[in-house]
Design an enzyme around this catalytic site. Structure first.
Site, short mmCIF file in Angstrom:
data_model
loop_
_atom_site.label_atom_id
_atom_site.label_comp_id
_atom_site.label_asym_id
_atom_site.label_seq_id
_atom_site.Cartn_x
_atom_site.Cartn_y
_atom_site.Cartn_z
N SER A 57 5.28 2.08 13.75
CA SER A 57 3.54 1.95 13.68
C SER A 57 3.09 2.72 15.00
CB SER A 57 3.08 0.64 13.59
OG SER A 57 1.67 0.54 13.94
N HIS B 162 -13.70 -0.16 3.45
CA HIS B 162 -14.79 -1.04 3.95
C HIS B 162 -16.14 -0.35 3.51
CE1 HIS B 162 -12.18 -4.54 4.68
NE2 HIS B 162 -11.47 -3.79 5.68
N HIS C 188 -19.04 0.64 23.96
CA HIS C 188 -19.06 0.05 25.02
C HIS C 188 -18.36 0.82 26.01
CE1 HIS C 188 -20.92 -3.20 22.99
NE2 HIS C 188 -20.01 -3.04 21.89
N PHE D 172 0.81 -1.25 -0.04
CA PHE D 172 -0.04 -0.10 -0.05
C PHE D 172 0.78 1.19 0.15
CE2 PHE D 172 -2.86 2.58 3.07
CZ PHE D 172 -2.96 3.44 2.29
N ARG E 147 5.29 -7.39 7.97
CA ARG E 147 4.06 -8.30 7.88
C ARG E 147 3.28 -7.15 9.12
NH1 ARG E 147 2.34 -13.52 7.42
NH2 ARG E 147 3.89 -13.29 5.92
N ASN F 55 -3.72 5.87 11.36
CA ASN F 55 -4.55 5.26 10.53
C ASN F 55 -4.46 5.77 9.01
OD1 ASN F 55 -5.56 4.72 13.19
ND2 ASN F 55 -7.01 3.38 12.38
N ASP G 69 10.61 -6.72 -2.38
CA ASP G 69 9.37 -7.21 -2.09
C ASP G 69 9.28 -8.80 -2.00
OD1 ASP G 69 6.69 -7.51 -0.89
OD2 ASP G 69 5.84 -5.41 -1.70
N ASP G 70 8.24 -9.57 -1.60
CA ASP G 70 8.02 -10.73 -2.08
C ASP G 70 6.69 -10.45 -3.06
OD1 ASP G 70 6.82 -13.31 -2.40
OD2 ASP G 70 6.24 -13.59 -0.14
N LYS H 293 -5.32 -5.51 0.58
CA LYS H 293 -5.33 -5.60 2.16
C LYS H 293 -6.44 -6.45 2.92
CE LYS H 293 -2.93 -2.85 4.65
NZ LYS H 293 -2.63 -1.90 5.37
N TYR I 188 1.98 -7.61 16.33
CA TYR I 188 2.66 -7.04 15.31
C TYR I 188 3.25 -5.53 15.97
CZ TYR I 188 2.30 -3.06 12.16
OH TYR I 188 2.52 -1.93 11.30
#
Length: 323
Positions: free
Chosen positions: A114, A187, A204, A10, A76, A169, A31-32, A178, A141
């Site tokens: 991150s 989404h 909550h 990304f 990852r 984010n 990359d892979d 992703k 992670y």
């Protein structure tokens, strides 16, 4: 040559597009490359060579004299990955090798940390290096990223310039592959497109109304601008760990309303219980402090959530386009 690891991912693929815009075309994409859906992110980009992730250090030994800068964005990134061996290899040990190689060959380094390192935010979200040893990430992670940050800060030998970036984010084009880990906007677009409606998690937490949980949503185009700045800036005394966000938390309700508006569909929002397996670790608020990045001279304004969502939806998601 400029090396970008995680090149088909990304943020990595968006970084290559941004470099190409400024005529940096001698890009080494690392990359892979065994994921066809991810590789679509590289179509049409100017790349000098593709190097498999596990072959990169052999490649660097032979070509280091021509490398001007390394953006190490490969990792990852799944917060649902619980195989600590994989996370240790790809996120911690691989980055240690990258750190040592950039010292050996005198190459500046920007690497991806991150905001997941902040955990529930018990110590706040300030990119102060003093708090890093005490952070409590919520998942393996985040732990793997924080382990490297801690290790880096303990090293007497450092790259000529380095910056670890705590991405908040991030949303925007090139995240089609992703799946579950894609941004909430991605989404929302898909859910609204299928049902003309969007379901958000209930709150909550008595301090937050439904839909008013907040995150620091940062557009990927702002993220790559900050990385371009660091590539040109690269002052040794400004090496360190930096937040990459906007400095302004926004609600999931704001985000969803902006998505409906960009799609031209009437709002229809309902609420479902947060799954019990993540309820006790659910973050209700994240917000990057951005003073540190500003203090070294980054002065561009950040894209507002509404502007970013509109650009992302209308110019990319509507036609499955890539940046």
């Amino acid at each position: 040559m400029i090396v970008v690891t995680g090149a088909a991912g990304f943020i990595g693929s968006c970084m290559i597009s941004r470099l190409n815009e400024d005529n940096f075309n001698h890009i080494i994409a690392v990359d892979d490359f065994s994921f066809p859906e991810k590789n679509k992110n590289l179509e049409g980009k100017k790349i000098l060579e593709r190097v498999e992730r596990e072959e990169f250090f052999d490649w660097l030994d032979k070509n280091h004299l021509e490398v001007e800068f390394i953006f190490h964005l490969g990792a990852r990134t799944s917060t649902a990955e619980f195989n600590r061996d994989i996370l240790s290899h790809l996120n911690t040990e691989y980055t240690k090798k990258m750190w040592n190689a950039t010292i050996q060959y005198a190459i500046p380094l920007v690497y991806a940390s991150s905001a997941a390192t902040y955990g529930l935010g018990e110590l706040g979200y300030e990119d102060s290096e003093e708090i890093i040893p005490n952070l409590k990430p919520l998942n393996p992670y985040g732990e793997s990223k924080n382990e490297f940050d801690k290790w880096a800060l303990q090293q007497e030998r450092q790259p000529m310039f380095w910056a670890g970036l705590k991405f908040f984010n991030v949303y925007g084009p090139n995240e089609y592959h992703k799946e579950r880990m894609a941004s909430v906007i991605f989404h929302a677009f898909n859910q609204i497109g299928k049902t003309d409606a969007m379901k958000l998690f209930q709150s909550h937490n008595p301090d937050y109304k439904d839909g008013e949980q907040q995150r620091d949503f940062v557009y990927v185009k702002d993220v790559v601008e900050m990385m371009m700045f660091l590539m040109h800036h690269r002052k040794a005394e400004d090496s360190g760990i930096y937040n990459v966000g906007t400095g302004e938390a926004r609600t999931f309700l704001d985000l969803t309303k902006a998505t409906f508006k960009a799609m031209g569909i009437e709002e229809n929002i309902s609420y479902i219980p947060t799954p019990e397996d993540i309820r006790d670790k659910y973050q209700y608020f994240t917000e990057a402090t951005m003073q540190k990045m500003r203090s070294i001279g980054y002065d561009k304004p950040f894209t507002s959530l509404e502007e970013g969502v509109e650009d992302y939806v209308k110019n990319y998601l509507m036609d499955t386009k890539r940046y």
